[in-house]
Design a protein around this motif. Structure first.
Motif, PDB file in Angstrom:
ATOM      1  N   TYR B 112       0.829  -1.209   0.000  1.00  0.00           N
ATOM      2  CA  TYR B 112       0.000   0.000   0.000  1.00  0.00           C
ATOM      3  C   TYR B 112       0.861   1.255   0.000  1.00  0.00           C
ATOM      4  O   TYR B 112       0.683   2.150  -0.835  1.00  0.00           O
ATOM      5  CB  TYR B 112      -0.934  -0.018   1.214  1.00  0.00           C
ATOM      6  CG  TYR B 112      -1.674   1.280   1.438  1.00  0.00           C
ATOM      7  CD1 TYR B 112      -2.740   1.637   0.616  1.00  0.00           C
ATOM      8  CD2 TYR B 112      -1.298   2.154   2.457  1.00  0.00           C
ATOM      9  CE1 TYR B 112      -3.406   2.820   0.802  1.00  0.00           C
ATOM     10  CE2 TYR B 112      -1.961   3.340   2.645  1.00  0.00           C
ATOM     11  CZ  TYR B 112      -3.011   3.670   1.817  1.00  0.00           C
ATOM     12  OH  TYR B 112      -3.665   4.857   2.002  1.00  0.00           O
ATOM     13  N   ALA B 160      -3.600   8.818  -0.927  1.00  0.00           N
ATOM     14  CA  ALA B 160      -3.764   7.808   0.124  1.00  0.00           C
ATOM     15  C   ALA B 160      -5.167   7.224   0.071  1.00  0.00           C
ATOM     16  O   ALA B 160      -5.366   6.016   0.209  1.00  0.00           O
ATOM     17  CB  ALA B 160      -3.498   8.422   1.496  1.00  0.00           C
ATOM     18  N   ALA B 161      -6.168   8.088  -0.129  1.00  0.00           N
ATOM     19  CA  ALA B 161      -7.536   7.596  -0.276  1.00  0.00           C
ATOM     20  C   ALA B 161      -7.706   6.917  -1.629  1.00  0.00           C
ATOM     21  O   ALA B 161      -8.346   5.874  -1.738  1.00  0.00           O
ATOM     22  CB  ALA B 161      -8.521   8.744  -0.127  1.00  0.00           C
ATOM     23  N   LEU B 164      -6.493   3.196  -2.121  1.00  0.00           N
ATOM     24  CA  LEU B 164      -7.370   2.221  -1.482  1.00  0.00           C
ATOM     25  C   LEU B 164      -8.680   2.077  -2.247  1.00  0.00           C
ATOM     26  O   LEU B 164      -9.131   0.966  -2.538  1.00  0.00           O
ATOM     27  CB  LEU B 164      -7.656   2.648  -0.044  1.00  0.00           C
ATOM     28  CG  LEU B 164      -8.345   1.524   0.702  1.00  0.00           C
ATOM     29  CD1 LEU B 164      -7.435   0.914   1.713  1.00  0.00           C
ATOM     30  CD2 LEU B 164      -9.622   1.970   1.321  1.00  0.00           C
ATOM     31  N   LEU B 186     -14.894  11.757  -1.039  1.00  0.00           N
ATOM     32  CA  LEU B 186     -13.971  11.418   0.046  1.00  0.00           C
ATOM     33  C   LEU B 186     -12.822  12.408   0.140  1.00  0.00           C
ATOM     34  O   LEU B 186     -12.367  12.740   1.231  1.00  0.00           O
ATOM     35  CB  LEU B 186     -13.387  10.029  -0.187  1.00  0.00           C
ATOM     36  CG  LEU B 186     -14.000   8.837   0.520  1.00  0.00           C
ATOM     37  CD1 LEU B 186     -13.171   7.605   0.230  1.00  0.00           C
ATOM     38  CD2 LEU B 186     -14.087   9.059   2.005  1.00  0.00           C
ATOM     39  N   SER B 190     -10.053  17.569   1.859  1.00  0.00           N
ATOM     40  CA  SER B 190      -8.657  17.995   1.738  1.00  0.00           C
ATOM     41  C   SER B 190      -8.496  18.977   0.585  1.00  0.00           C
ATOM     42  O   SER B 190      -7.739  19.939   0.678  1.00  0.00           O
ATOM     43  CB  SER B 190      -7.745  16.786   1.573  1.00  0.00           C
ATOM     44  OG  SER B 190      -7.519  16.498   0.217  1.00  0.00           O
ATOM     45  N   PHE B 222      -5.895  15.368   7.618  1.00  0.00           N
ATOM     46  CA  PHE B 222      -6.487  14.493   6.605  1.00  0.00           C
ATOM     47  C   PHE B 222      -5.470  13.476   6.102  1.00  0.00           C
ATOM     48  O   PHE B 222      -5.765  12.284   5.998  1.00  0.00           O
ATOM     49  CB  PHE B 222      -7.011  15.350   5.449  1.00  0.00           C
ATOM     50  CG  PHE B 222      -7.736  14.579   4.391  1.00  0.00           C
ATOM     51  CD1 PHE B 222      -9.086  14.305   4.526  1.00  0.00           C
ATOM     52  CD2 PHE B 222      -7.072  14.124   3.265  1.00  0.00           C
ATOM     53  CE1 PHE B 222      -9.759  13.591   3.558  1.00  0.00           C
ATOM     54  CE2 PHE B 222      -7.750  13.411   2.287  1.00  0.00           C
ATOM     55  CZ  PHE B 222      -9.092  13.152   2.442  1.00  0.00           C
ATOM     56  N   LEU B 225      -4.817  10.840   8.845  1.00  0.00           N
ATOM     57  CA  LEU B 225      -5.961   9.940   9.024  1.00  0.00           C
ATOM     58  C   LEU B 225      -6.090   8.967   7.857  1.00  0.00           C
ATOM     59  O   LEU B 225      -6.265   7.764   8.049  1.00  0.00           O
ATOM     60  CB  LEU B 225      -7.255  10.757   9.149  1.00  0.00           C
ATOM     61  CG  LEU B 225      -7.477  11.479  10.466  1.00  0.00           C
ATOM     62  CD1 LEU B 225      -8.668  12.404  10.372  1.00  0.00           C
ATOM     63  CD2 LEU B 225      -7.715  10.451  11.563  1.00  0.00           C
ATOM     64  N   MET B 226      -5.974   9.478   6.629  1.00  0.00           N
ATOM     65  CA  MET B 226      -6.160   8.627   5.464  1.00  0.00           C
ATOM     66  C   MET B 226      -5.043   7.601   5.347  1.00  0.00           C
ATOM     67  O   MET B 226      -5.302   6.425   5.058  1.00  0.00           O
ATOM     68  CB  MET B 226      -6.201   9.475   4.184  1.00  0.00           C
ATOM     69  CG  MET B 226      -7.554  10.081   3.893  1.00  0.00           C
ATOM     70  SD  MET B 226      -8.799   8.795   3.663  1.00  0.00           S
ATOM     71  CE  MET B 226     -10.268   9.753   3.460  1.00  0.00           C
ATOM     72  N   ALA B 229      -5.589   4.953   8.040  1.00  0.00           N
ATOM     73  CA  ALA B 229      -6.707   4.071   7.701  1.00  0.00           C
ATOM     74  C   ALA B 229      -6.298   3.126   6.573  1.00  0.00           C
ATOM     75  O   ALA B 229      -6.527   1.916   6.644  1.00  0.00           O
ATOM     76  CB  ALA B 229      -7.923   4.895   7.300  1.00  0.00           C
ATOM     77  N   GLY B 230      -5.639   3.654   5.529  1.00  0.00           N
ATOM     78  CA  GLY B 230      -5.231   2.817   4.409  1.00  0.00           C
ATOM     79  C   GLY B 230      -4.216   1.775   4.841  1.00  0.00           C
ATOM     80  O   GLY B 230      -4.308   0.603   4.464  1.00  0.00           O
TER      81      GLY B 230
END
Lengths: 244, 240
Positions: B112, B160-161, B164, B186, B190, B222, B225-226, B229-230
């Motif tokens: 990732y 990053a979002a 995924l 999503l 940002s 952001f 967090l992203m 999460a990823g």
């Protein structure tokens, strides 16, 4: 056919939610005092704030249920997550609509592209897309897995919505855990909270939050039951097809 | 000193292997891109076309065009990025090369992070092309280092979002359509913060730090967090 009748808890909670909503309405209109600067218009904020908090709660429950699904792979967690997001989307819609109705007299417009308003619209879009993701995956297990992952990712926008008003300058008032100086509409309202009749406002707001939480929980139970019935019907269909 | 070193010997090799895995993914993606030149070409041609289309729409109002150019920049980056991400993920799926990557004995989170890094590099390359265009067309100071830093921060969170979501959307029925529907909302928080911050630098005088502090803090939040999460959930997306 265990699911054809409502079980006890669902019945009790549904009645509790209905009665508490009636009680809340009576409190909003007859118990809580008229606000000094905004008059009667402010009464919609009991609805707005209550619904907004429960909306955030439902999305948080969806996040937690998503995490549990990924860990345990039990489809029941997926049902909770799905049901919570469905209900949450309705609550977010109610927040936007009630806020807009309040904004008309308070800001003299239905809508402004303010940070807070923009970010909650984005939030609505993010969770609406959740259903498109679910619709696009054919395999059951994969659909649940992707939905859980998306519920976790989507919660970032909830956090951003919460953070944005605390960081960026916004016209939207901060009622809980914020600096009141940025609030243009409710600052006077908050000073009223501290004076003689303010406790009545506080109590009504608390009752509002509790009632809408009850609505959420009873709705969730009913939705889970509906999901069980959907699955039961699917099973019966398969058995019937096997017979033919 | 020696005690310390021997104590940390095992985690050190572990983390070296981890970094090597990330690097291998980045290297693989860059090589693939250099040989096929698919993603970058598509993104570049699309962005230039998009800028021209917007110029037509705003031609009558040059001042208006200048004022909305920061928003325009992010629209173009978001849309072109979607195209690039879709292309990369689809190529990997068509050639089943993703299976070989997943079969490698490395942590999925390393895959990732490697993908985030390589996709960010592609989008940064695209931005290196876009910024001169924006300077020429809109006559605004996009060359400021602060502006570039903000653009890098905005790109990282978006990618990053994006990595995924694109790994999920390629595995679905309506893959080409689904990615923008999922990714644009999503990443809007940002993009909004980044556009606000960049806009502050477009005025004749430099803004005070207190003015851009909030959007930059949001951007960093952001990104963190992203990425977290990823990092944590990517292996659930590519399992089986």
């Amino acid at each position: 056919m265990a699911t054809t009748r409502l079980d006890r808890w669902t019945r009790v909670l549904s009645w509790a939610a209905a009665l508490s909503l009636v009680g809340l309405l009576l409190m909003i209109f007859f118990f809580s005092p008229t606000e000094r600067t905004m008059g009667n218009v402010y009464r919609i904020l009991y609805f707005h704030v209550g619904v907004a908090w429960v909306g955030a709660l439902t999305l948080f429950v969806a996040l937690v249920a998503g995490i549990f699904y990924l860990r345990r792979r039990d489809p029941r967690w997926d049902t909770i997550s799905l049901a919570s997001i469905e209900i949450g989307l309705v609550f977010v819609t109610m927040t936007i609509v009630s806020g807009s109705v309040w904004a008309r007299p308070a800001w003299n417009t239905w809508w402004i592209w303010d940070v807070r308003l923009t970010s909650i619209t984005v939030l609505w879009l993010v969770y609406a897309a959740y259903f498109m993701l679910r619709g696009a995956v054919e395999d059951d297990e994969k659909r649940r897995r992707f939905a859980a992952v998306y519920a976790i990712f989507a919660f970032v926008t909830v956090l951003m919505t919460y953070l944005s008003i605390r960081f960026l300058r916004s016209i939207h008032p901060v009622v809980v855990g914020g600096v009141a100086e940025s609030a243009t509409g409710l600052t006077e309202g908050e000073s009223e909270f501290a004076s003689g009749v303010a406790w009545k406002m506080g109590v009504t707001m608390a009752v509002s939050t509790v009632s809408f939480t009850l609505v959420y929980v009873s709705w969730l139970l009913n939705r889970i039951r509906l999901q069980q019935m959907i699955e039961e019907v699917a099973q019966l269909k398969n058995r019937l097809l096997a017979r033919l | 000193m020696t005690d310390n070193a021997s104590q940390h010997a095992t985690p050190a090799t572990g983390s070296t292997a981890y970094l090597q895995a990330i690097w291998a993914i980045v290297w693989k993606d860059l090589t693939m891109e250099l040989r096929t030149r698919q993603s970058l070409t598509i993104m570049a041609v699309f962005s230039v076309a998009a800028v021209l289309v917007f110029n037509f729409a705003l031609e009558l109002e040059l001042d208006a065009a200048r004022n909305v150019s920061t928003g325009l920049l992010w629209i173009v980056i978001l849309l072109a990025g979607t195209l690039g991400l879709n292309r990369t993920a689809a190529v990997e799926l068509e050639n089943r090369s993703i299976d070989a990557v997943l079969a490698a004995p490395v942590a999925r989170s390393a895959i990732y992070l490697g993908k985030v890094l390589s996709a960010s590099l592609f989008v940064l390359a695209l931005e290196a092309l876009l910024l001169p265009l924006f300077i020429i067309f809109f006559n605004k100071p996009y060359w400021l280092p602060q502006v570039m830093l903000i653009i890098i921060l905005g790109t990282i969170g978006y990618i990053a979002a994006g990595v995924l979501v694109s790994s999920m959307s390629v595995q679905t029925r309506s893959r080409d359509v689904l990615l923008p529907v999922l990714l644009l909302p999503l990443s809007l928080p940002s993009a909004l913060a980044a556009a606000t911050a960049v806009a502050a630098f477009m005025r004749p005088e430099l803004p005070a730090w207190s003015e851009v502090q909030a959007p930059i803090a949001l951007l960093v939040a952001f990104d963190v967090l992203m990425l977290t999460a990823g990092f944590l959930v990517y292996h659930y997306v590519v399992e089986e």
